[in-house]
Design an enzyme around this catalytic site. Structure first.
Site, PDB file in Angstrom:
ATOM      1  N   ARG A  87       0.853  -1.202   0.000  1.00 31.13           N
ATOM      2  CA  ARG A  87       0.000   0.000   0.000  1.00 31.13           C
ATOM      3  C   ARG A  87       0.876   1.234   0.000  1.00 31.13           C
ATOM      4  NH1 ARG A  87      -5.030   1.993   2.721  1.00 31.13           N
ATOM      5  NH2 ARG A  87      -5.193   4.052   1.787  1.00 31.13           N
ATOM      6  N   ARG A  96      -6.561   0.180  -4.071  1.00 28.21           N
ATOM      7  CA  ARG A  96      -5.574  -0.162  -3.047  1.00 28.21           C
ATOM      8  C   ARG A  96      -5.499  -1.667  -2.860  1.00 28.21           C
ATOM      9  NH1 ARG A  96      -8.617   3.440   0.959  1.00 28.21           N
ATOM     10  NH2 ARG A  96      -8.499   4.574  -0.949  1.00 28.21           N
ATOM     11  N   ASP A  99      -6.607  -2.027   2.756  1.00 33.34           N
ATOM     12  CA  ASP A  99      -6.946  -0.886   3.599  1.00 33.34           C
ATOM     13  C   ASP A  99      -7.411  -1.464   4.926  1.00 33.34           C
ATOM     14  OD1 ASP A  99      -7.452   1.756   4.370  1.00 33.34           O
ATOM     15  OD2 ASP A  99      -9.510   1.692   3.628  1.00 33.34           O
ATOM     16  N   ASP A 101      -8.617  -0.333   8.791  1.00 34.86           N
ATOM     17  CA  ASP A 101      -9.049   0.787   9.620  1.00 34.86           C
ATOM     18  C   ASP A 101      -9.562   0.306  10.966  1.00 34.86           C
ATOM     19  OD1 ASP A 101      -8.620   2.915   7.772  1.00 34.86           O
ATOM     20  OD2 ASP A 101     -10.477   2.391   6.740  1.00 34.86           O
TER      21      ASP A 101
END
Length: 162
Positions: A87, A96, A99, A101
């Site tokens: 990334r 991407r 990811d 989070d």
């Protein structure tokens, strides 16, 4: 040592060294387990439409992870996994490989430079709430007390036409 729980959102819409986006999500789950803590629940991987400029569909999932790390340390480890997967910082909402989070954590609200938990936009994103509701539907948003499953129903409802 105190262990806390984290709800982590995972997404990919680009092939990487592990293969197609679903394979990247599965590999990221393994990397989280190896580098961070116990992955105690994982949602099914779903395919969702992109937001923003990307044209590729996303593979999205959610995981519950137990770890002794505080939120800044957790974020640092997640960003290290993202870099290891290839990334690179670039266009917001672009394609991407992975990811990762922090959506929620069992400690409530956390605010520091570069990090806000709960994730500021998660309550409006079906691609986060749908997988998360399947594994943590009773978790509550510490800001207003609403359960994840109720938040999900809010984004699933048909909106009246303007």
């Amino acid at each position: 040592m105190t262990t806390t729980s984290y709800a982590i959102a995972l997404g990919s819409n680009r092939r990487g060294r592990h293969g197609h986006p679903q394979a990247e999500v599965r590999a990221a789950l393994a990397a989280i387990g190896a580098a961070i803590g116990e992955v105690r629940a994982v949602s099914p991987i779903i395919t969702t439409a992109p937001i923003g400029p990307s044209i590729r569909a996303f593979a999205n999932a959610a995981a519950l992870v137990d770890s002794p790390l505080d939120p800044p340390a957790m974020l640092k480890r997640l960003k290290a996994i993202e870099r290891d997967f290839g990334r690179r910082r670039g266009q917001r909402w672009g394609a991407r490989v992975i990811d990762l989070d922090i959506v929620l954590w069992s400690g409530g609200v956390w605010r520091s430079p570069g990090l806000a938990v709960p994730h500021p936009a998660y309550a409006a994103r079906d691609f986060v709430l749908h997988p998360l509701a399947g594994i943590a539907g009773d978790w509550r948003d510490p800001r207003d007390g609403r359960r994840v499953r109720h938040l999900r129903h809010g984004v699933d409802r048909r909106r009246p036409r303007p």
